[in-house]
Every structure is written in C-alpha cells, then in structure tokens.
Design an enzyme around this catalytic site. Structure first.
Site, short mmCIF file in Angstrom:
data_model
loop_
_atom_site.label_atom_id
_atom_site.label_comp_id
_atom_site.label_asym_id
_atom_site.label_seq_id
_atom_site.Cartn_x
_atom_site.Cartn_y
_atom_site.Cartn_z
N SER A 118 0.82 -1.21 0.00
CA SER A 118 0.00 0.00 0.00
C SER A 118 0.86 1.27 0.00
O SER A 118 1.91 1.32 0.64
CB SER A 118 -0.88 -0.01 1.24
OG SER A 118 -1.40 1.28 1.48
N TYR A 142 -1.91 5.82 -4.30
CA TYR A 142 -3.06 6.73 -4.25
C TYR A 142 -2.56 7.99 -4.93
O TYR A 142 -1.71 8.69 -4.36
CB TYR A 142 -3.45 7.04 -2.80
CG TYR A 142 -4.26 5.97 -2.13
CD1 TYR A 142 -5.43 5.48 -2.71
CD2 TYR A 142 -3.89 5.45 -0.88
CE1 TYR A 142 -6.18 4.49 -2.08
CE2 TYR A 142 -4.64 4.47 -0.25
CZ TYR A 142 -5.79 4.00 -0.86
OH TYR A 142 -6.53 3.03 -0.24
N THR A 168 -5.00 3.20 -7.35
CA THR A 168 -6.34 3.02 -6.75
C THR A 168 -7.13 4.32 -6.88
O THR A 168 -6.69 5.37 -6.43
CB THR A 168 -6.22 2.63 -5.27
OG1 THR A 168 -5.47 1.41 -5.18
CG2 THR A 168 -7.59 2.41 -4.63
N LYS A 250 -7.11 0.13 -10.13
CA LYS A 250 -7.88 -0.62 -9.12
C LYS A 250 -9.10 0.20 -8.69
O LYS A 250 -8.98 1.38 -8.38
CB LYS A 250 -6.98 -0.89 -7.90
CG LYS A 250 -7.67 -1.59 -6.74
CD LYS A 250 -6.63 -2.03 -5.70
CE LYS A 250 -7.23 -2.74 -4.52
NZ LYS A 250 -7.74 -1.83 -3.50
N HIS A 274 -13.03 -1.99 -3.02
CA HIS A 274 -12.27 -1.68 -1.81
C HIS A 274 -12.77 -2.52 -0.62
O HIS A 274 -12.80 -2.06 0.51
CB HIS A 274 -12.39 -0.19 -1.51
CG HIS A 274 -11.12 0.44 -1.02
ND1 HIS A 274 -10.26 1.11 -1.83
CD2 HIS A 274 -10.57 0.52 0.22
CE1 HIS A 274 -9.24 1.59 -1.14
NE2 HIS A 274 -9.39 1.23 0.11
N SER A 306 -12.24 -8.25 -3.20
CA SER A 306 -13.41 -7.89 -2.39
C SER A 306 -14.29 -9.11 -2.13
O SER A 306 -15.09 -9.51 -2.97
CB SER A 306 -14.24 -6.76 -3.03
OG SER A 306 -13.41 -5.61 -3.21
C1 FNR Z 1 -7.81 -1.69 2.33
N1 FNR Z 1 -7.74 -1.53 0.95
C2 FNR Z 1 -6.80 -0.70 0.39
N2 FNR Z 1 -6.70 -0.59 -0.96
C3 FNR Z 1 -5.73 0.17 -1.52
O1 FNR Z 1 -5.66 0.25 -2.74
N3 FNR Z 1 -4.84 0.84 -0.72
C4 FNR Z 1 -4.87 0.78 0.64
O2 FNR Z 1 -4.07 1.37 1.32
C5 FNR Z 1 -5.91 0.01 1.23
N4 FNR Z 1 -6.02 -0.06 2.58
C6 FNR Z 1 -6.95 -0.91 3.16
C7 FNR Z 1 -7.00 -1.04 4.55
C8 FNR Z 1 -7.87 -1.96 5.11
C9 FNR Z 1 -7.91 -2.10 6.61
C10 FNR Z 1 -8.70 -2.76 4.30
C11 FNR Z 1 -9.60 -3.83 4.87
C12 FNR Z 1 -8.66 -2.62 2.92
C13 FNR Z 1 -8.58 -2.35 0.06
C14 FNR Z 1 -7.89 -3.66 -0.28
O3 FNR Z 1 -6.79 -3.46 -1.12
C15 FNR Z 1 -8.83 -4.64 -0.99
O4 FNR Z 1 -9.43 -4.00 -2.09
C16 FNR Z 1 -9.91 -5.19 -0.07
O5 FNR Z 1 -9.42 -5.41 1.22
C17 FNR Z 1 -10.41 -6.50 -0.64
O6 FNR Z 1 -11.51 -6.94 0.06
P1 FNR Z 1 -11.45 -8.03 1.23
O7 FNR Z 1 -10.58 -9.17 0.76
O8 FNR Z 1 -10.91 -7.35 2.43
O9 FNR Z 1 -12.89 -8.38 1.37
#
Ligand code: FNR
Length: 377
Positions: A118, A142, A168, A250, A274, A306
């Site tokens: 990330s 980001y 993202t 993304k 997300h 997701s």
């Molecule tokens: C995320 N996600 C996320 N996505 C991203 O592009 N950059 C990020 O910094 C983060 N940070 C983040 C923190 C937390 C606590 C969560 C739960 C999620 C989204 C992540 O990359 C992904 O899309 C989802 O977590 C996928 O869904 P599931 O597997 O958690 O259901």
C-alpha cells in the site's frame, strides 16, 4: 501435503476459517483498529453484496480425471507467479502489528505469494523491499495531487524492485464508515501509514518543519495529497507517461470504465470496491466481473478482489474470466491475531485449499478453469 498431519506444530490450533480469524482479531485488538479493518461503508450492503455474488455460483465438478499432478502457477506481465492470488494493498499495518508491512512481506517472500504494498504503508517501501529480496511485489499508488510527489513515488518503487504499479481510484474521498465515526478513529491522524510520505524527499521539502517537530501538519498534508478529488482520466494518462512499469487501475466495477482504462493506457484492471469500504449499495465485484471481462475483450488481464475468503472463491473468479485475485482482510486479521505465524497459516491454508478445490473439481491446472466449471443459481 497431508494437511491433517501438519509437521509445523506452531500452526496447529490456530484458527482456520475466516470468521475464526476475524473473531480472534476482535478479541485482541482495541475497538478502533478492529473496527477500521472490519468496517464497510454505510449500511455494509456492498460488503454483503460481495459475498452474495459468490454464493450465486456453484461449482460442477468433473470426475475420474487424473489429478495426481497439480499446478497453481500463472503468468502475468511476463512474470511467473506461484499462485493465482496476491496479498491486497492494506495500509497502516502498524495498527495491527509493531513491524507492520514487514511481516506480510516476509511471509510472501517465504511462500512465493506476490504482495501489493500500500501507498499508505506504515513502513517505507524500500524497507519492505529489503525484506522481500527477489520475491514479486507491486506498489499501489493513491495518486497524489502533487505531480513531483507522484514521480518520486513511482521512481522509488521502480528502484526498489516493485514490478508493477496499481493506481487506486475508488478512494479519492475517505469512505463513510460508521464504525470509525462511532469510534472517532482514523489511524492516519495517530501517525500510522506515513512510511512512504515521511521518507520522501519531495514530500519533506513541502513541510515547514520536519514530521518529528510537527507531526500533525505533516499528516494533514499527506492526507490532503491523497484526497485527490480532481483526478480524471487525463491524470491517469499522465501517470501512464511517468512510468514504464505495467500499470493497473484498481477500483473498476463498470464495463465502460474498463474500456476507458485501456484507452488511457492501463495494462491491467482490478475489479474492486475496496472490500465494500467505499461506496455503500454498490455492485458485488463477482457480479460486475463478466461484463468487464467482455468489455476488456482480452486486451488486458482482469484481476478481482473484495470478498475472497477461500479456494472456492478463487476458482469462481478465475472461471468468470479473472486472471488472478487479491485477498485483503483475511491476512490483516491473522497479522493482528498471530503475527508472522498467523499470516503464514492463512496463506498456506489458502494455497492448500485452492489446490484441493482445483483437483477435486477435476482439473489439474488453472489453465483448465473456464465458465464450464460453474452453474449460476
Ligand atoms: C484496504 N484496501 C486498500 N486498498 C488500496 O488500494 N490501498 C490501501 O491502502 C488500502 N487499505 C486498506 C485497509 C484496510 C484495513 C482494508 C480492509 C482494505 C482495500 C484492499 O486493497 C482490498 O481491495 C480489499 O481489502 C479486498 O476486500 P477483502 O478481501 O478485504 O474483502
């Protein structure tokens, strides 16, 4: 491997199923950090839609096939990957473990599972890269408002051996997450997730005082950079010009956006909402996948995340046209609940279960997985 006779005693008696890891993390973490990982946007309808979409498909196995040799490898952007799943980019891992992202990075290096780091990791990308050595890693961006900061992140990532960039775009505003609002908790405000910002020369040059002397101003500037509500396709095309690494977008759930992404230079698309943390009432990603696959027409690989929780979910996504998937919360909960041992257990179980599912569905390689695997309820 016979998973009923685990040789590694350290992972015996650990949770196995997702809901058990979630429960263990809930017991260990304070309400703020747990809620931050757990929470979905608004009523949580998108999170529910993600899971429901998987439940609508059933696997129809074939029998009496030779499944004695099994292969989970795939190829993406010229690289061979050991498994068809990545650890998804999850920021602020220091709310879950003192070593933060170094732990999943280390486990990915040990297990051959690729990692997407990330942008808002607690650890700087270079330290994470040192942990991973030759293992496959991508960097998630980001897109900052500041073009020089964008350039700096992209150059640092390339230099540190990240082999693709994931931009993202579903989070240019922070999600409406009622658990976090109730807990009045946002990890960034406590200084988590600044690993890449506070080590960046361009970012640091914008500050009147270094973060050690005025952390709050530094954090607010970093948050403002990511709060990029002006971001459009033109900006994406600009990022395309700034890096020669494969570039993925993304946060795509609409087939027209998939096409636009390709027209503006994306080399890959990640169908994602997300983890249901941004737009409430949104379409489940597996539901969105077939139209996006059709719209992309084989021009670029399509990945999905997701709601992926187990091997069956991975096979369903691949059967509907995904080239690979990403897994988020399962490893985050394991990191909080049992550190390195926990993340390793989650990954090893997911690999073993995916291999089992592939075999018992009557296939011996992922290349044999197509729509004929599934029936829709
Ligand atoms: C995320 N996600 C996320 N996505 C991203 O592009 N950059 C990020 O910094 C983060 N940070 C983040 C923190 C937390 C606590 C969560 C739960 C999620 C989204 C992540 O990359 C992904 O899309 C989802 O977590 C996928 O869904 P599931 O597997 O958690 O259901």
């Amino acid at each position: 491997m016979n998973y009923y006779e685990r040789s590694d005693l350290s992972i015996r008696h650990l949770p196995v199923a997702f809901h058990e890891w979630e429960q263990k993390a809930r017991e260990i973490l304070a309400a703020g950090p747990f809620g931050y990982v757990y929470g979905g946007a608004g009523a949580g309808d998108t999170m529910i839609a993600n899971r429901k979409a998987f439940e609508r498909y059933r696997i129809r196995p074939r029998i009496c096939c030779d499944i004695s040799k099994r292969d989970l490898t795939i190829r993406l952007f010229g690289q061979k990957l050991q498994v068809p799943f990545f650890l998804a980019p999850i920021g602020v891992n220091s709310i879950l473990h003192p070593d933060g992202e170094l732990v999943p990075a280390r486990v990915c290096a040990q297990t051959g599972v690729p990692y997407v780091l990330s942008n808002v990791s607690s650890q700087p990308m270079e330290k994470v890269a040192d942990e991973m050595k030759e293992a496959v890693r991508w960097f998630q961006l980001y897109p900052p408002k500041n073009k020089e900061l964008t350039q700096s992140f992209l150059e640092r990532a390339k230099k540190a051996g990240y082999s693709a960039i994931v931009v993202t775009v579903d989070s240019t505003m922070l999600g409406w997450r009622e658990t976090d609002l109730r807990n009045a908790y946002l990890p960034f405000l406590e200084g988590h997730g600044m690993g890449n910002y506070f080590t960046d020369p361009v970012f640091l040059s914008q500050l009147k005082q270094p973060p050690e002397e005025d952390k709050q101003s530094a954090v607010l500037l970093a948050l403002d950079e990511g709060n990029n509500t002006c971001f459009t396709w033109e900006h994406f095309a600009e990022i395309r010009k700034r890096t020669d690494l494969p570039l993925l977008l993304k946060g795509v759930t609409h087939p027209h956006d998939a096409r636009l992404a390709i027209e503006h230079g994306a080399d890959g698309i990640i169908v994602s909402n997300h983890g249901g943390r941004q737009l409430d009432g949104a379409i489940g990603t597996l539901e969105a996948l077939p139209e996006i696959v059709q719209s992309a027409a084989g021009d670029v690989p399509i990945l999905l995340d997701s709601g992926i929780r187990r091997g069956a979910d991975i096979l369903k996504a691949l059967a509907l046209g995904a080239s690979a998937v990403l897994v988020g919360r399962p490893y985050a909960y394991a990191l909080a609940a049992a550190g390195e041992t926990g993340v390793k257990a989650v990954i090893e179980n997911l690999v073993a279960e995916t291999e089992f599912q592939l075999a018992i569905s009557g296939r011996s390689s992922l290349q044999e997985i197509d729509a004929s695997l599934l029936t829709k309820m």
